[in-house]
Design a protein around this motif. Structure first.
Motif, PDB file in Angstrom:
ATOM      1  N   PHE A  67       0.856  -1.179   0.000  1.00 14.19           N
ATOM      2  CA  PHE A  67       0.000   0.000   0.000  1.00 14.19           C
ATOM      3  C   PHE A  67       0.900   1.238   0.000  1.00 14.19           C
ATOM      4  O   PHE A  67       2.023   1.198   0.509  1.00 14.19           O
ATOM      5  CB  PHE A  67      -0.892   0.048   1.247  1.00 14.19           C
ATOM      6  CG  PHE A  67      -2.029  -0.936   1.242  1.00 14.19           C
ATOM      7  CD1 PHE A  67      -2.424  -1.583   0.085  1.00 14.19           C
ATOM      8  CD2 PHE A  67      -2.724  -1.219   2.421  1.00 14.19           C
ATOM      9  CE1 PHE A  67      -3.475  -2.487   0.084  1.00 14.19           C
ATOM     10  CE2 PHE A  67      -3.768  -2.115   2.432  1.00 14.19           C
ATOM     11  CZ  PHE A  67      -4.143  -2.755   1.266  1.00 14.19           C
ATOM     12  N   ALA A  68       0.409   2.334  -0.570  1.00 14.53           N
ATOM     13  CA  ALA A  68       1.143   3.598  -0.542  1.00 14.53           C
ATOM     14  C   ALA A  68       0.390   4.613   0.309  1.00 14.53           C
ATOM     15  O   ALA A  68      -0.845   4.645   0.303  1.00 14.53           O
ATOM     16  CB  ALA A  68       1.337   4.144  -1.951  1.00 14.53           C
ATOM     17  N   LEU A  69       1.141   5.426   1.029  1.00  9.87           N
ATOM     18  CA  LEU A  69       0.586   6.547   1.789  1.00  9.87           C
ATOM     19  C   LEU A  69       1.163   7.828   1.206  1.00  9.87           C
ATOM     20  O   LEU A  69       2.382   7.988   1.120  1.00  9.87           O
ATOM     21  CB  LEU A  69       0.941   6.430   3.269  1.00  9.87           C
ATOM     22  CG  LEU A  69       0.582   7.619   4.174  1.00  9.87           C
ATOM     23  CD1 LEU A  69      -0.924   7.859   4.188  1.00  9.87           C
ATOM     24  CD2 LEU A  69       1.100   7.382   5.596  1.00  9.87           C
ATOM     25  N   CYS A  70       0.297   8.748   0.775  1.00  7.95           N
ATOM     26  CA  CYS A  70       0.731   9.972   0.103  1.00  7.95           C
ATOM     27  C   CYS A  70       0.266  11.201   0.877  1.00  7.95           C
ATOM     28  O   CYS A  70      -0.929  11.350   1.139  1.00  7.95           O
ATOM     29  CB  CYS A  70       0.170  10.036  -1.317  1.00  7.95           C
ATOM     30  SG  CYS A  70       0.621   8.633  -2.365  1.00  7.95           S
ATOM     31  N   PHE A  71       1.217  12.081   1.208  1.00 10.38           N
ATOM     32  CA  PHE A  71       0.917  13.330   1.892  1.00 10.38           C
ATOM     33  C   PHE A  71       0.878  14.477   0.884  1.00 10.38           C
ATOM     34  O   PHE A  71       1.405  14.355  -0.229  1.00 10.38           O
ATOM     35  CB  PHE A  71       1.977  13.632   2.949  1.00 10.38           C
ATOM     36  CG  PHE A  71       1.851  12.814   4.195  1.00 10.38           C
ATOM     37  CD1 PHE A  71       0.887  13.124   5.145  1.00 10.38           C
ATOM     38  CD2 PHE A  71       2.683  11.722   4.416  1.00 10.38           C
ATOM     39  CE1 PHE A  71       0.762  12.371   6.296  1.00 10.38           C
ATOM     40  CE2 PHE A  71       2.561  10.965   5.568  1.00 10.38           C
ATOM     41  CZ  PHE A  71       1.591  11.294   6.511  1.00 10.38           C
ATOM     42  N   PRO A  72       0.310  15.620   1.270  1.00 10.32           N
ATOM     43  CA  PRO A  72       0.399  16.809   0.402  1.00 10.32           C
ATOM     44  C   PRO A  72       1.852  17.200   0.186  1.00 10.32           C
ATOM     45  O   PRO A  72       2.699  16.985   1.058  1.00 10.32           O
ATOM     46  CB  PRO A  72      -0.362  17.890   1.193  1.00 10.32           C
ATOM     47  CG  PRO A  72      -1.221  17.141   2.149  1.00 10.32           C
ATOM     48  CD  PRO A  72      -0.475  15.890   2.483  1.00 10.32           C
ATOM     49  N   LEU A  91       0.884   9.088  11.995  1.00 13.23           N
ATOM     50  CA  LEU A  91       0.060   8.469  10.962  1.00 13.23           C
ATOM     51  C   LEU A  91       0.874   7.464  10.155  1.00 13.23           C
ATOM     52  O   LEU A  91       0.420   6.352   9.863  1.00 13.23           O
ATOM     53  CB  LEU A  91      -0.523   9.541  10.049  1.00 13.23           C
ATOM     54  CG  LEU A  91      -1.694   9.136   9.157  1.00 13.23           C
ATOM     55  CD1 LEU A  91      -2.954   8.908   9.984  1.00 13.23           C
ATOM     56  CD2 LEU A  91      -1.952  10.206   8.101  1.00 13.23           C
ATOM     57  N   VAL A  92       2.105   7.842   9.788  1.00 18.78           N
ATOM     58  CA  VAL A  92       2.976   6.941   9.028  1.00 18.78           C
ATOM     59  C   VAL A  92       3.273   5.678   9.827  1.00 18.78           C
ATOM     60  O   VAL A  92       3.145   4.549   9.317  1.00 18.78           O
ATOM     61  CB  VAL A  92       4.296   7.648   8.653  1.00 18.78           C
ATOM     62  CG1 VAL A  92       5.293   6.650   8.075  1.00 18.78           C
ATOM     63  CG2 VAL A  92       4.038   8.755   7.645  1.00 18.78           C
ATOM     64  N   ALA A  93       3.678   5.860  11.084  1.00 23.01           N
ATOM     65  CA  ALA A  93       4.037   4.705  11.909  1.00 23.01           C
ATOM     66  C   ALA A  93       2.855   3.760  12.099  1.00 23.01           C
ATOM     67  O   ALA A  93       2.995   2.534  11.991  1.00 23.01           O
ATOM     68  CB  ALA A  93       4.552   5.185  13.269  1.00 23.01           C
ATOM     69  N   ALA A  94       1.682   4.320  12.357  1.00 28.47           N
ATOM     70  CA  ALA A  94       0.505   3.479  12.598  1.00 28.47           C
ATOM     71  C   ALA A  94       0.019   2.804  11.318  1.00 28.47           C
ATOM     72  O   ALA A  94      -0.421   1.659  11.341  1.00 28.47           O
ATOM     73  CB  ALA A  94      -0.621   4.321  13.205  1.00 28.47           C
ATOM     74  N   CYS A  95       0.115   3.508  10.179  1.00 25.08           N
ATOM     75  CA  CYS A  95      -0.246   2.889   8.898  1.00 25.08           C
ATOM     76  C   CYS A  95       0.699   1.732   8.580  1.00 25.08           C
ATOM     77  O   CYS A  95       0.268   0.673   8.105  1.00 25.08           O
ATOM     78  CB  CYS A  95      -0.205   3.915   7.769  1.00 25.08           C
ATOM     79  SG  CYS A  95      -1.672   4.947   7.615  1.00 25.08           S
ATOM     80  N   ALA A  96       1.991   1.946   8.825  1.00 22.91           N
ATOM     81  CA  ALA A  96       2.975   0.887   8.569  1.00 22.91           C
ATOM     82  C   ALA A  96       2.690  -0.334   9.435  1.00 22.91           C
ATOM     83  O   ALA A  96       2.727  -1.478   8.959  1.00 22.91           O
ATOM     84  CB  ALA A  96       4.384   1.413   8.819  1.00 22.91           C
ATOM     85  N   ALA A  97       2.398  -0.099  10.720  1.00 24.70           N
ATOM     86  CA  ALA A  97       2.109  -1.215  11.624  1.00 24.70           C
ATOM     87  C   ALA A  97       0.857  -1.969  11.194  1.00 24.70           C
ATOM     88  O   ALA A  97       0.838  -3.212  11.181  1.00 24.70           O
ATOM     89  CB  ALA A  97       1.950  -0.695  13.054  1.00 24.70           C
ATOM     90  N   ALA A  98      -0.191  -1.228  10.811  1.00 23.33           N
ATOM     91  CA  ALA A  98      -1.428  -1.877  10.382  1.00 23.33           C
ATOM     92  C   ALA A  98      -1.230  -2.643   9.082  1.00 23.33           C
ATOM     93  O   ALA A  98      -1.793  -3.727   8.890  1.00 23.33           O
ATOM     94  CB  ALA A  98      -2.531  -0.831  10.221  1.00 23.33           C
ATOM     95  N   ALA A  99      -0.419  -2.080   8.160  1.00 21.63           N
ATOM     96  CA  ALA A  99      -0.143  -2.774   6.901  1.00 21.63           C
ATOM     97  C   ALA A  99       0.621  -4.071   7.161  1.00 21.63           C
ATOM     98  O   ALA A  99       0.293  -5.128   6.594  1.00 21.63           O
ATOM     99  CB  ALA A  99       0.646  -1.866   5.964  1.00 21.63           C
ATOM    100  N   VAL A 100       1.640  -4.013   8.017  1.00 25.26           N
ATOM    101  CA  VAL A 100       2.421  -5.212   8.344  1.00 25.26           C
ATOM    102  C   VAL A 100       1.539  -6.263   9.012  1.00 25.26           C
ATOM    103  O   VAL A 100       1.638  -7.467   8.710  1.00 25.26           O
ATOM    104  CB  VAL A 100       3.615  -4.846   9.246  1.00 25.26           C
ATOM    105  CG1 VAL A 100       4.278  -6.100   9.805  1.00 25.26           C
ATOM    106  CG2 VAL A 100       4.633  -4.026   8.455  1.00 25.26           C
ATOM    107  N   ASP A 101       0.666  -5.839   9.905  1.00 25.91           N
ATOM    108  CA  ASP A 101      -0.240  -6.776  10.570  1.00 25.91           C
ATOM    109  C   ASP A 101      -1.135  -7.503   9.576  1.00 25.91           C
ATOM    110  O   ASP A 101      -1.590  -8.626   9.830  1.00 25.91           O
ATOM    111  CB  ASP A 101      -1.109  -6.038  11.592  1.00 25.91           C
ATOM    112  CG  ASP A 101      -0.334  -5.637  12.840  1.00 25.91           C
ATOM    113  OD1 ASP A 101       0.780  -6.175  13.038  1.00 25.91           O
ATOM    114  OD2 ASP A 101      -0.832  -4.793  13.607  1.00 25.91           O
ATOM    115  N   SER A 102      -1.416  -6.854   8.433  1.00 20.55           N
ATOM    116  CA  SER A 102      -2.275  -7.478   7.417  1.00 20.55           C
ATOM    117  C   SER A 102      -1.462  -8.244   6.373  1.00 20.55           C
ATOM    118  O   SER A 102      -2.010  -8.712   5.374  1.00 20.55           O
ATOM    119  CB  SER A 102      -3.111  -6.407   6.712  1.00 20.55           C
ATOM    120  OG  SER A 102      -2.302  -5.578   5.875  1.00 20.55           O
TER     121      SER A 102
END
Length: 338
Positions: A67-72, A91-102
């Protein structure tokens, strides 16, 4: 039903009337290609709906597992961003953790601005943070058929593939807190960026003022230089005949500009001017005085965004937007204690 045939690079080459090598050179930014040929290839990529996939996993399964996360895009340097980016980094850290968990990986990437950017964004889905009004990145991703969710919403889009904070509830809680501490003339500092966070909070502020029979006092500042712009705006506010006795400062870094202006004017915070920041950061915790702030709950937002993107990638129907409640973190800038 007949299964839809996968579109390949060969289809693009045939449509554009060029070789597959030329198509590869265009989408990967390699080689020297005549500008008219390059544009014809990019048009063909869009017309046939081809999504380049480079990884071996994608070739086998049709998925990259990324998955990609894009900021302004930021107008100012990394140093200024890091000083006020606690929310973004959480936000980056939590997105990364949730992505890894999946079972996936997270790529931090710039927003796609054209088909060449899109070709390099070899992912299964994208999370766009803080989309602007009619955000062009969303249009490009839609055209390519790449599953996308947003953190906050594009205020001109009707879809429900987004996760956001309860901006209206957070603003109301902050204004009630200020009124409870004796504030009568509460000003709002918002920004010129067309983000739903600013639009929703401003609407809630106006509604609160109407309900409590208060006169709205709004200043819109430059979102790309919030500390300097906030200091200038507050300097003019404090020179009014009836200056504000409290300020809700939304943009990241703007609360520090309020403190700068107050110190320069000899105005005591919180005795003369109470202050709430619209987004929390470690800098506000150690400022003088420490600043009351709205905790936007980035960890919960990120987890919800990844879960929603997983749902969209799976082909399921939109479950509706997810709203996360905020929390007011009270510190000395509104407490009144010296």
């Amino acid at each position: 039903m007949t299964a839809r045939r996968t579109v390949t690079i060969r289809d693009v080459a045939s449509h554009a009337g060029v070789s597959m090598t030329t198509v590869s050179d265009v989408v990967n930014g390699k080689g020297r290609v005549d500008p008219s040929t390059r544009q014809r290839v990019l048009d063909s990529v869009r017309d046939v709906g081809w999504r380049p996939r480079r990884s071996a996993r994608a070739l086998r399964s049709g998925e990259t597992g990324i998955f990609a996360l894009c900021f302004p895009r930021r107008e100012h340097g990394v140093q200024d961003w890091l000083l006020n980016a606690d929310y973004d980094m959480a936000l980056v850290a939590a997105c990364a953790a949730a992505a890894v968990d999946s079972g996936r990986q997270l790529l931090l990437a710039p927003r796609p601005t054209d088909l060449e950017d899109l070709a390099r964004l070899d992912v299964d889905g994208v999370i766009i943070a803080d989309p602007q009004e009619r955000d062009p990145a969303l249009r490009i991703l839609d055209q390519a058929g790449i599953p996308t969710v947003t953190v906050e919403r594009d205020i001109r889009r009707a879809d429900t593939w987004w996760v956001g904070t309860d901006n209206a509830g957070g603003a109301t809680s902050a204004l009630d807190h200020l009124a409870g501490r004796g504030a009568v003339r509460i000003a709002l500092l918002t920004a010129d960026a067309r983000w739903s966070w600013f639009a929703d909070t401003t609407a809630a502020y106006r509604a609160w003022c109407a309900e409590h029979r208060r006169r709205p006092l709004i200043r819109t500042i430059d979102a790309d230089d919030p500390r300097t712009a906030a200091a200038q705006a507050v300097h003019s506010l404090l020179r009014l005949k009836n200056p504000p006795d409290a300020i809700l400062a939304l943009p990241q870094g703007s609360a520090l500009g309020v403190l700068d202006a107050a110190e320069l004017a000899g105005v005591d915070v919180p005795a003369d001017l109470k202050l709430i920041a619209g987004i929390d950061s470690q800098t506000l915790l150690v400022s003088q005085p420490p600043v009351t702030a709205i905790d936007q709950q980035p960890m919960r937002i990120a987890k919800a965004a990844v879960e929603l993107l997983i749902t969209r990638v799976s082909g399921a129907d939109a479950p509706g937007p997810t709203l996360v409640s905020t929390e007011l973190v009270v510190r000395r800038s509104t407490a009144g204690a010296r």
